[in-house]
Design a protein around this motif. Structure first.
Motif, short mmCIF file in Angstrom:
data_model
loop_
_atom_site.label_atom_id
_atom_site.label_comp_id
_atom_site.label_asym_id
_atom_site.label_seq_id
_atom_site.Cartn_x
_atom_site.Cartn_y
_atom_site.Cartn_z
N GLY A 223 -28.30 31.86 15.63
CA GLY A 223 -28.35 33.27 15.98
C GLY A 223 -27.76 33.53 17.35
O GLY A 223 -27.71 34.67 17.80
N ALA A 224 -27.28 32.47 18.02
CA ALA A 224 -26.69 32.61 19.36
C ALA A 224 -25.24 32.14 19.30
O ALA A 224 -24.54 32.34 18.33
CB ALA A 224 -27.51 31.82 20.37
N TRP A 225 -24.77 31.48 20.36
CA TRP A 225 -23.35 31.14 20.50
C TRP A 225 -22.84 30.29 19.35
O TRP A 225 -21.70 30.42 18.93
CB TRP A 225 -23.12 30.39 21.81
N LEU A 226 -23.67 29.39 18.84
CA LEU A 226 -23.22 28.48 17.80
C LEU A 226 -22.86 29.22 16.52
O LEU A 226 -22.07 28.74 15.72
CB LEU A 226 -24.30 27.43 17.52
N GLY A 227 -23.44 30.40 16.30
CA GLY A 227 -23.17 31.14 15.07
C GLY A 227 -22.36 32.40 15.27
O GLY A 227 -22.26 33.23 14.37
N ARG A 228 -21.76 32.56 16.45
CA ARG A 228 -20.98 33.76 16.74
C ARG A 228 -19.54 33.54 16.30
O ARG A 228 -18.91 32.55 16.66
CB ARG A 228 -21.06 34.07 18.24
N VAL A 229 -19.00 34.47 15.52
CA VAL A 229 -17.74 34.24 14.82
C VAL A 229 -16.62 35.08 15.44
O VAL A 229 -16.80 36.27 15.70
CB VAL A 229 -17.88 34.57 13.33
N VAL A 230 -15.46 34.43 15.67
CA VAL A 230 -14.30 35.09 16.27
C VAL A 230 -13.09 34.92 15.35
O VAL A 230 -13.04 34.01 14.53
CB VAL A 230 -14.00 34.51 17.68
N PRO A 231 -12.07 35.80 15.50
CA PRO A 231 -10.92 35.78 14.58
C PRO A 231 -9.80 34.85 15.06
O PRO A 231 -9.24 35.02 16.14
CB PRO A 231 -10.45 37.24 14.60
N ARG A 232 -9.43 33.90 14.23
CA ARG A 232 -8.46 32.88 14.61
C ARG A 232 -7.07 33.47 14.88
O ARG A 232 -6.48 33.23 15.94
CB ARG A 232 -8.36 31.81 13.52
N GLU A 233 -6.52 34.23 13.94
CA GLU A 233 -5.15 34.70 14.10
C GLU A 233 -5.01 35.69 15.24
O GLU A 233 -3.97 35.76 15.92
CB GLU A 233 -4.62 35.32 12.80
N ASN A 234 -6.06 36.46 15.51
CA ASN A 234 -6.04 37.39 16.63
C ASN A 234 -5.94 36.64 17.96
O ASN A 234 -5.16 37.01 18.85
CB ASN A 234 -7.29 38.25 16.58
N ILE A 235 -6.71 35.57 18.09
CA ILE A 235 -6.69 34.77 19.32
C ILE A 235 -5.39 34.00 19.44
O ILE A 235 -4.80 33.89 20.52
CB ILE A 235 -7.91 33.82 19.33
N ALA A 236 -4.88 33.47 18.31
CA ALA A 236 -3.63 32.72 18.34
C ALA A 236 -2.47 33.61 18.77
O ALA A 236 -1.56 33.18 19.49
CB ALA A 236 -3.35 32.12 16.98
N GLU A 237 -2.49 34.87 18.38
CA GLU A 237 -1.39 35.78 18.69
C GLU A 237 -1.43 36.29 20.12
O GLU A 237 -0.39 36.39 20.78
CB GLU A 237 -1.41 36.96 17.71
N HIS A 238 -2.63 36.60 20.62
CA HIS A 238 -2.72 37.29 21.90
C HIS A 238 -3.30 36.44 23.03
O HIS A 238 -3.30 36.88 24.19
CB HIS A 238 -3.56 38.56 21.76
#
Length: 555
Positions: A223-238
């Motif tokens: 429920g904390a950092w370990l389970g927080r989800v971010v978008p791969r292609e968005n980060i790869a692009e910008h």
């Protein structure tokens, strides 16, 4: 270096804040006040009026400019607060006791040996982006298991430099190898380490974690950092600019649509959010007022609807509120969840000797320290506040109680064994007045019982962190904030209080479903098991979970 920590005071202090919400409708579950309550806490609420129209924007105080909006880098309360509103987590935490509830994961399963956890994801969670030109929120694609796997790998990647990665690494198979790798290691080798992590996709919307040891609280941990989800292609692009307005992909109940540095941030309801029907507040405007006095003044001018979620009304400000009949009616006293403790550096004399640690533990009167330091604190004998899910029973026989005669006897036995206290010791702390007051109160206890000569040495926050990492003083103070949002009462236009509430690997045995109805029973059983096994496992590993601050474990 080995550092031993003994938590001695703190636990569930109270938040005091103010609310003036008569013209607002707050039947919403998703506002997440995941703040770390470092001081006693007080609130104000005005529920005596009736509004004829509904205003769908409320103004709150975030306190400070967020350091970074990347959820895997969040360590400061403002960023944590925003990330809870902008991004989905595998699980959410119940606001009353911290028990895990379905979030991005609709359910989860566990293997009989407790080493394999499978999370089955919702299929209706969308990545969205704010289009500043059209002033609209655009749906992009659904969030899936690949996003979860990438996010866990990125958390432990040394190039990410996440402040909390080292705390979670001991849990996941092969995570420590990745998080300890040199950031200059070749990308191919780092990717190989990441691919060998104990996390893998088992379906388009299912993911498995493999742990190093059974961990019954794992659904809470994600429920904390370990389970927080971010978008791969968005980060790869910008790259590092991926969190800018108009660029950032998010998946939570709100989207960031406007900000002025050091003044405000404006969030808008995400219409594509899977639980959008229960999000009744259209806009959240966070002011960035750096202290409680300024927030109180803004509240009195009508610029804030509440002093929440930033900090608590203390001292002269609290006296000012209590002396004003109108403000007194808005005052709300709510639980806060933070534990302060004292650590001993066991890597060198004198506290490398267990006899001296025991003497100091027995010579510390927690009730006295709390009474001198906190208006609303309570003594603590373990890290987890009693109202948090799976905490030991308040009557459990854990910890070392205050006993002056036994403390003196332990010190005498240590002297017979050839151990001596130095002529002078230091107690390290940061410049926070609460920590300094607590250190002084503890020193008074030790001086009275053990005739120990100890002086307080305070240092600015960054310097103090560096000191703990490099060469901790013999004694030092620290605080643990429990990862659970504070319970807060809002009021509807009718003056009715409403609570804010915003889950087979190869030849292994089949997984067992984690039924919600069995959750409380399993957690209680797990807590009892942890108590029985603490000398063999739990406390021996506590320092690894908290080593980023250079402390932990129990003597």
């Amino acid at each position: 270096m080995t550092v031993l920590a003994l938590r001695v005071f703190g636990a569930a202090r109270r938040r005091c804040e103010i609310y003036k919400l008569a013209s607002r409708n707050f039947g919403m579950r998703q506002i997440r006040t995941l703040l770390y309550a470092l001081l006693a806490c007080v609130f104000l609420v005005n529920c005596g009026q009736t509004a004829t129209t509904q205003d769908t924007e409320i103004a709150l105080n975030l306190g400070a400019e967020p350091a970074a909006l990347d959820p895997l880098l969040a360590t400061d309360p403002p960023t944590i607060q925003l990330d809870q509103l902008l991004f989905s987590n595998l699980t959410q935490l119940n606001e009353s006791d911290g028990a895990p509830q379905p979030g991005l994961a609709r359910e989860w399963l566990v293997s009989p040996d407790g080493l394999i956890w499978e999370f089955r994801l919702r299929e209706d969670v969308w990545w969205v982006k704010y289009d500043a030109v059209e002033d609209e929120i655009v749906k992009l694609r659904t969030l899936n298991a690949d996003d979860v796997v990438y996010s866990v790998q990125r958390l432990f990647d040394p190039r990410t430099a996440s402040g909390y990665a080292a705390r979670f690494a001991p849990l996941i198979r092969d995570a420590e190898r990745l998080v300890r790798a040199d950031p200059r290691t070749s990308p191919d080798d780092l990717q190989r380490f990441a691919d060998e992590l104990g996390v893998r996709k088992t379906g388009e919307y299912s993911v498995q974690f493999e742990l190093n040891a059974p961990t019954s609280a794992f659904p809470t941990i994600v429920g904390a950092w370990l389970g927080r989800v971010v978008p791969r292609e968005n980060i790869a692009e910008h790259g590092v600019r991926w969190t800018e307005i108009g660029t950032m992909w998010t998946s939570g109940p709100y989207v960031l649509v406007d900000r002025e540095p050091f003044r405000y941030l404006l969030l808008r309801k995400n219409p594509a959010y899977y639980d959008a029907a229960k999000v009744e507040i259209e806009h959240l405007r966070f002011r960035l007022l750096p202290d409680v006095a300024s927030a109180l003044d803004a509240y009195l001018r009508g610029e804030l609807d509440t002093t929440d979620p930033y900090d608590s009304i203390e001292g002269a400000n609290l006296d000012r509120v209590r002396a004003d009949p109108a403000l007194g009616r808005d005052l709300k006293l709510l639980p806060g969840l933070c534990t302060q403790y004292i650590g001993f550096n066991t890597s060198k004399p004198p506290f490398d000797a267990v006899e001296l640690r025991q003497a100091f533990a027995q010579a510390l009167n927690r009730e006295d320290v709390v009474a001198q330091t906190f208006d609303l604190g309570e003594p603590a004998r373990w890290f987890t506040p009693p109202q948090v899910n799976a905490a030991p029973d308040v009557n459990a026989d854990i910890g070392i109680d205050f006993n002056a005669p036994l403390a003196k006897s332990a010190l005498d036995q240590a002297r017979v064994a050839g151990l001596r206290l130095p002529a002078a010791l230091t107690f390290g702390t940061n410049t926070n007045p609460v920590f300094i007051d607590a250190a002084v109160a503890a020193i008074q206890n030790w001086r009275a019982t053990l005739a120990a000569s100890i002086t307080v040495e305070d240092a600015p926050w960054e310097a103090y962190l560096e000191q703990l990492a490099q060469d901790p003083p013999p004694c030092f103070g620290w605080a643990i904030a429990v990862n659970i949002r504070t319970r807060t009462i809002f009021c509807t236009t009718r003056g009715i209080p409403v609570r804010r509430t915003i889950l087979q690997n190869g030849r292994r045995p089949p997984l067992t479903r984690w039924f919600p109805k069995r959750r409380a029973r399993r957690m209680r059983s797990s807590a009892a098991s942890c108590i029985r096994a603490r000398k063999k496992f739990w406390w021996s590993r506590m320092w690894r979970l908290f080593r980023w601050c250079g402390v932990s474990a129990r003597c």
